[in-house]
Write a protein that holds these residues in place. Sequence first.
Motif, mmCIF file in Angstrom:
data_model
loop_
_atom_site.group_PDB
_atom_site.id
_atom_site.type_symbol
_atom_site.label_atom_id
_atom_site.label_comp_id
_atom_site.label_asym_id
_atom_site.label_seq_id
_atom_site.Cartn_x
_atom_site.Cartn_y
_atom_site.Cartn_z
ATOM 1 N N UNK A 36 0.840 -1.205 0.000
ATOM 2 C CA UNK A 36 0.000 0.000 0.000
ATOM 3 C C UNK A 36 0.869 1.246 0.000
ATOM 4 N N UNK A 37 1.951 1.230 0.791
ATOM 5 C CA UNK A 37 2.868 2.373 0.817
ATOM 6 C C UNK A 37 3.507 2.576 -0.550
ATOM 7 N N UNK A 38 3.950 1.486 -1.171
ATOM 8 C CA UNK A 38 4.607 1.588 -2.478
ATOM 9 C C UNK A 38 3.651 2.149 -3.532
ATOM 10 N N UNK A 39 2.392 1.709 -3.521
ATOM 11 C CA UNK A 39 1.417 2.223 -4.488
ATOM 12 C C UNK A 39 1.193 3.713 -4.269
ATOM 13 N N UNK A 40 1.055 4.123 -3.013
ATOM 14 C CA UNK A 40 0.859 5.546 -2.721
ATOM 15 C C UNK A 40 2.053 6.373 -3.188
ATOM 16 N N UNK A 41 3.258 5.834 -3.026
ATOM 17 C CA UNK A 41 4.466 6.541 -3.448
ATOM 18 C C UNK A 41 4.487 6.724 -4.962
ATOM 19 N N UNK A 42 4.186 5.651 -5.692
ATOM 20 C CA UNK A 42 4.221 5.732 -7.158
ATOM 21 C C UNK A 42 3.180 6.735 -7.657
ATOM 22 N N UNK A 43 1.988 6.704 -7.095
ATOM 23 C CA UNK A 43 0.950 7.642 -7.528
ATOM 24 C C UNK A 43 1.312 9.082 -7.152
ATOM 25 N N UNK A 44 1.925 9.261 -5.996
ATOM 26 C CA UNK A 44 2.370 10.599 -5.614
ATOM 27 C C UNK A 44 3.445 11.131 -6.557
ATOM 28 N N UNK A 45 4.378 10.269 -6.952
ATOM 29 C CA UNK A 45 5.405 10.675 -7.914
ATOM 30 C C UNK A 45 4.788 11.031 -9.262
ATOM 31 N N UNK A 46 3.800 10.272 -9.682
ATOM 32 C CA UNK A 46 3.130 10.573 -10.952
ATOM 33 C C UNK A 46 2.455 11.948 -10.901
ATOM 34 N N UNK A 47 1.757 12.249 -9.815
ATOM 35 C CA UNK A 47 1.113 13.554 -9.686
ATOM 36 C C UNK A 47 2.140 14.682 -9.693
ATOM 37 N N UNK A 48 3.213 14.517 -8.932
ATOM 38 C CA UNK A 48 4.218 15.573 -8.813
ATOM 39 C C UNK A 48 4.920 15.830 -10.141
ATOM 40 N N UNK A 49 5.383 14.769 -10.813
ATOM 41 C CA UNK A 49 6.087 14.966 -12.080
ATOM 42 C C UNK A 49 5.156 15.513 -13.167
ATOM 43 N N UNK A 50 3.902 15.107 -13.133
ATOM 44 C CA UNK A 50 2.951 15.623 -14.119
ATOM 45 C C UNK A 50 2.732 17.111 -13.940
ATOM 46 N N UNK A 51 2.571 17.578 -12.716
ATOM 47 C CA UNK A 51 2.367 19.007 -12.465
ATOM 48 C C UNK A 51 3.614 19.811 -12.801
ATOM 49 N N UNK A 52 4.793 19.262 -12.521
ATOM 50 C CA UNK A 52 6.029 19.961 -12.880
ATOM 51 C C UNK A 52 6.132 20.146 -14.390
ATOM 52 N N UNK A 53 5.730 19.130 -15.146
ATOM 53 C CA UNK A 53 5.775 19.219 -16.601
ATOM 54 C C UNK A 53 4.731 20.206 -17.124
#
Length: 376
Positions: A140-157
Motif C-alpha cells: 500500500x505504501x509503495x502504491x501511494x508513493x508511485x501515484x504521488x510521484x506521478x502527480x508531482x512529475x505531471x504538475x512539474x511538466x
Amino acid sequence: MNDSSWGAPPQAGYWGPSDRGPVQGAAPAGPAYDAHYAQQTRPMPIVPDVPEHGGDQDHDQGTARLSGPLFDEHQSAQPYAAAPRNPEPMPDAPQPAQPQPQPQKKSAGRDLGAAIGVGVGLGVVIIASLFVVKAVFVGVIAVAVVMGLWELTKRLDERKGIKAPLVPLAVGGAAMVVAGYVRGSEGAWVAMALTALAVLVWRMTEPPEGYLKDVTAGLFAAFYVPFLATFVAMMLMADDGAWRVLTFLVLTVVSDTGAYAVGWRFGRTKLAPRISPGKTREGLLGAVAFAMAAGALCMQFAIDGGTWWQGLLLGLAVAVSATLGDLGESMIKRDLGIKDMGTLLPGHGGIMDRLDSLLPTAPVVWLLLVIFVGSG
C-alpha cells in the motif's frame, strides 16, 4: 425669412449690420415700424432652441430667438417665455428599498461528506492491511508513493516544463520502500543512491537542453516522496510495528483535524499568509492541543514501554512537523500556480495532498520512538 416681405429698410440702431435678423441683445428705442409697415408684416415665428452647430444659420437662429417680445401663432396675446438655461434639477424619484445583504455563513471550504467518506475508506484499507499481513501494507505504501510521484512529475511538466523522468523514479521509489522494510535505514540509503543514479542516466537519452533542471527535480522528487516514506516501512519492522504505524497515522490525522476544526471556528490571525492564507495561529494551537492529547493516550496504551509524558512530546513534535509539511507543499503548489496536486480523492484533492503532512512527520515519529522505547 424672406427679406423682401418687410418692404422698407430697417431703422438704424435697431437692426444690425446685416438685415437678415436683429442683433442679439439690442433693445428698440420706440416703435420698431409704423402702421404702414405693420400692415405688411406678419408675426415672427418662434424658433425652437436647437443646439448650435456654427455658421451663419446658427447666428440667424440665435438672433431671432432673442429679439424682443415674440408671439406664438396660437396664443398671440401671450408672450413667449424662454426656458431658463440652467433649470433647477428635479427631485429624484424615490428609489425602491434595496434588500440588505444576508450575512454569509462560514464555509468549510470543501465537500465534507466526500472527504469523510474517502477518509473512512482509506482508513479501513490501511488498518486491514496493517494488522493482517504487514507485507500487504508495504505494498500500500509503495502504491501511494508511485501515484504521488506521478502527480508531482505531471504538475512539474504542465506548469514549469520540467520533465523529471518518471520511470526510474517510480521503480526506484517502490524499491526504496521495500528496502527500508527489509534492510532498515541502510537498505533505504542504498536504494536512494541507486535511484538518483538511474535518474541521471535515464535523462541522458534525451537532448541536453534542460538536463540540469530535469535531473534536479528528479532528485528532489526521489527524496521528497519515496525516501521519506521509507521511515513508515522502518517503523513496521519492530515487534509492535503495527501499533507504531497506527500511532503515527492517528497523531498526524488528529493534528490536521484539530488545526482544521479550531482554525475554521476560531481562526483570526494568519499563520503564513504569503504561503497558505487559510492557516491561522489559532489552528496551530488546536493542532498542538489535539495531537498532544492523542499522543499521551497512544504512548500510554498502544506502545510497549511508552508513558503519557512521552506522548505529550511526541504529539507536540507531530503537530509542528505536520504543519511544516503542509506549508511546504503549499509553497510548491503556489509556485506551480495550482490549488491541488490532483483530483483522485474527492474532497481531499490528490494523493500528494494527503501525503503532504505525513511524509515529513514519518522520520520525526520514527526517531522519537527509537529514542523513547528503542527500535524494537
